[in-house]
Design an enzyme around this catalytic site. Structure first.
Site, PDB file in Angstrom:
ATOM      1  N   ASP A  15      18.815  10.460 -11.432  1.00 30.28           N
ATOM      2  CA  ASP A  15      18.002  11.205 -12.407  1.00 30.28           C
ATOM      3  C   ASP A  15      18.530  12.632 -12.568  1.00 30.28           C
ATOM      4  OD1 ASP A  15      15.962  11.531 -14.224  1.00 30.28           O
ATOM      5  OD2 ASP A  15      14.420  11.915 -12.713  1.00 30.28           O
ATOM      6  N   GLY A  16      18.258  13.220 -13.731  1.00 23.27           N
ATOM      7  CA  GLY A  16      18.573  14.633 -13.945  1.00 23.27           C
ATOM      8  C   GLY A  16      19.759  14.897 -14.859  1.00 23.27           C
TER       9      GLY A  16
ATOM     10  N   ASN B 150      13.209   3.249 -20.808  1.00 20.98           N
ATOM     11  CA  ASN B 150      14.163   4.185 -21.419  1.00 20.98           C
ATOM     12  C   ASN B 150      14.453   3.868 -22.901  1.00 20.98           C
ATOM     13  OD1 ASN B 150      16.021   4.623 -18.306  1.00 20.98           O
ATOM     14  ND2 ASN B 150      14.443   5.935 -19.195  1.00 20.98           N
TER      15      ASN B 150
ATOM     16  N   ARG C 293      16.426   9.691  -4.559  1.00 29.43           N
ATOM     17  CA  ARG C 293      16.185  10.104  -5.949  1.00 29.43           C
ATOM     18  C   ARG C 293      16.760  11.501  -6.130  1.00 29.43           C
ATOM     19  NH1 ARG C 293      11.548   8.763 -10.247  1.00 29.43           N
ATOM     20  NH2 ARG C 293      12.468   9.947 -11.951  1.00 29.43           N
TER      21      ARG C 293
HETATM   22  C1  IPE Z   1      14.181   6.643 -14.037  1.00 31.18           C
HETATM   23  O1  IPE Z   1      14.343   7.910 -14.537  1.00 31.18           O
HETATM   24  C2  IPE Z   1      15.145   5.682 -14.682  1.00 31.18           C
HETATM   25  C3  IPE Z   1      16.539   5.844 -14.323  1.00 31.18           C
HETATM   26  C4  IPE Z   1      17.014   6.684 -13.452  1.00 31.18           C
HETATM   27  C5  IPE Z   1      17.471   4.966 -14.987  1.00 31.18           C
HETATM   28  P1  IPE Z   1      13.451   8.466 -15.736  1.00 31.18           P
HETATM   29  O2  IPE Z   1      13.969   9.824 -16.048  1.00 31.18           O
HETATM   30  O3  IPE Z   1      13.441   7.479 -16.870  1.00 31.18           O
HETATM   31  O4  IPE Z   1      12.008   8.501 -15.094  1.00 31.18           O
HETATM   32  P2  IPE Z   1      10.767   9.447 -15.409  1.00 31.18           P
HETATM   33  O5  IPE Z   1      10.563   9.409 -16.901  1.00 31.18           O
HETATM   34  O6  IPE Z   1      11.142  10.823 -14.946  1.00 31.18           O
HETATM   35  O7  IPE Z   1       9.631   8.885 -14.617  1.00 31.18           O
HETATM   36  C1  IPE Z   2      18.850   9.895 -15.716  1.00 31.18           C
HETATM   37  O1  IPE Z   2      18.830  11.152 -16.278  1.00 31.18           O
HETATM   38  C2  IPE Z   2      19.572   8.878 -16.566  1.00 31.18           C
HETATM   39  C3  IPE Z   2      18.692   7.895 -17.224  1.00 31.18           C
HETATM   40  C4  IPE Z   2      17.412   7.802 -17.032  1.00 31.18           C
HETATM   41  C5  IPE Z   2      19.317   6.959 -18.131  1.00 31.18           C
HETATM   42  P1  IPE Z   2      17.758  11.577 -17.363  1.00 31.18           P
HETATM   43  O2  IPE Z   2      18.317  11.294 -18.714  1.00 31.18           O
HETATM   44  O3  IPE Z   2      16.429  10.973 -17.090  1.00 31.18           O
HETATM   45  O4  IPE Z   2      17.707  13.141 -17.122  1.00 31.18           O
HETATM   46  P2  IPE Z   2      16.436  14.087 -17.119  1.00 31.18           P
HETATM   47  O5  IPE Z   2      15.448  13.499 -16.174  1.00 31.18           O
HETATM   48  O6  IPE Z   2      15.927  14.114 -18.525  1.00 31.18           O
HETATM   49  O7  IPE Z   2      16.963  15.406 -16.670  1.00 31.18           O
HETATM   50 MG    MG Z   3      14.860  11.550 -15.952  1.00 31.14          MG
END
Ligand code: IPE
Ligand code: IPE
Ligand code: MG
Length: 263
Positions: A37-38, A85, A201
């Site tokens: 994430d991030g 997503n 995470r």
């Molecule tokens: C979880 O991250 C899904 C993946 C890492 C692929 P999200 O960014 O989608 O989750 P939330 O929205 O912060 O709960």
């Molecule tokens: C994780 O990063 C990748 C996926 C969920 C596909 P994010 O796209 O959720 O990044 P943030 O949480 O918005 O920073």
């Molecule tokens: Mg995210």
């Protein structure tokens, strides 16, 4: 693989090498699962479009997969795309799928060299045919590999997985009295694999977001503020070192080492 295999790959005398030497080779997690994430925040900090964060995240995937294989983990699960997503802008979803295809094409040779078996967990049927083809090709190509199992969670949701498992149990006509936890787990996407010992995470969020709900019942959780594109070998080693200091009790009590005659 082994700590030596990992040390052969890391620059000698580097901080990463020092971390590897601190590891207890007898206490490695069998299965590590990561909520990557991030990426969006990484890009926002640099005033870049979100997709640049996803692009940069590939380097973190590459480093993590090779470190894990060299370390000798049995299973590595990376969550790349959730069933939720799809709510994101279509252009972001399309870029994620394009990056996935490119990753598979570029990294297949590395997966083969490291004897890694690639497997998709989730609902791949709902992905575009070209993406599915690429995934199936990578699964088929690596099917005979006997080293680390690399699960990529794609169009994955923990509740969806449990519903899919229940459907398969019903379709199999299993008598209710024959169903128990061990039997049920054979209908999950991760059938045959150990549950994650360690769940990581990135980017600091303290939630599961519907990941591996059944399998993480007793996983140790490690959250880092590091954003996924910045995650490297040393972060994984930090997580495993922290894991090795945990006291896993599974609802029991800590067994005093002295009572077991340990030194
Ligand atoms: C979880 O991250 C899904 C993946 C890492 C692929 P999200 O960014 O989608 O989750 P939330 O929205 O912060 O709960
Ligand atoms: C994780 O990063 C990748 C996926 C969920 C596909 P994010 O796209 O959720 O990044 P943030 O949480 O918005 O920073
Ligand atoms: Mg995210």
């Amino acid at each position: 693989m082994s700590l030596e295999q990992l040390l052969a790959w890391i620059p000698p005398g580097s901080p990463d090498a020092a971390l590897v030497r601190q590891l207890n080779p007898d206490l490695l997690p069998a299965h590590v699962a990561i909520i990557m994430d991030g990426n969006g925040r990484w890009a926002a900090k640099r005033h870049l479009p979100r997709v640049e964060g996803h692009r940069a995240g590939i380097d973190a995937v590459r480093d993590t997969v090779e470190t894990s294989a060299r370390l000798g983990l049995q299973v590595l699960t990376l969550w790349a795309f959730s069933v939720d997503n799809w709510k994101r802008p279509r252009s972001e979803v399309n870029t994620l799928m394009r990056l996935l295809k490119r990753y598979l094409r570029l990294e297949l040779a590395t997966l083969m060299t490291n004897n890694i078996r690639f497997r998709v967990i989730g609902r791949p049927d709902e992905l575009a045919p070209d993406v599915r083809r690429e995934l199936q090709a990578a699964e088929a190509e690596t099917a005979g590999n006997t080293g680390m199992e690399f699960n990529i969670a794609l169009n994955y949701g923990g509740r969806a997985e449990i519903v899919d498992a229940v459907r398969r149990v019903l379709a199999a006509g299993l008598p209710p009295e024959e169903l128990d936890e061990e039997r049920f787990s054979r209908y999950l996407y991760t059938a045959g694999q150990p549950d994650p010992d360690l769940l990581i995470r990135t980017s600091g969020e303290m939630r599961l977001s519907n990941f591996l709900l059944w399998q993480i019942a007793y996983s140790e959780i490690w959250v880092t503020d590091t954003l996924w594109p910045d995650f490297r070998c040393r972060h994984l080693l930090d997580a495993i070192l922290a894991f090795q200091k945990r006291d896993r009790r599974y609802g029991g009590i800590k067994t005093p080492a002295v009572a077991l005659g340990a030194k």
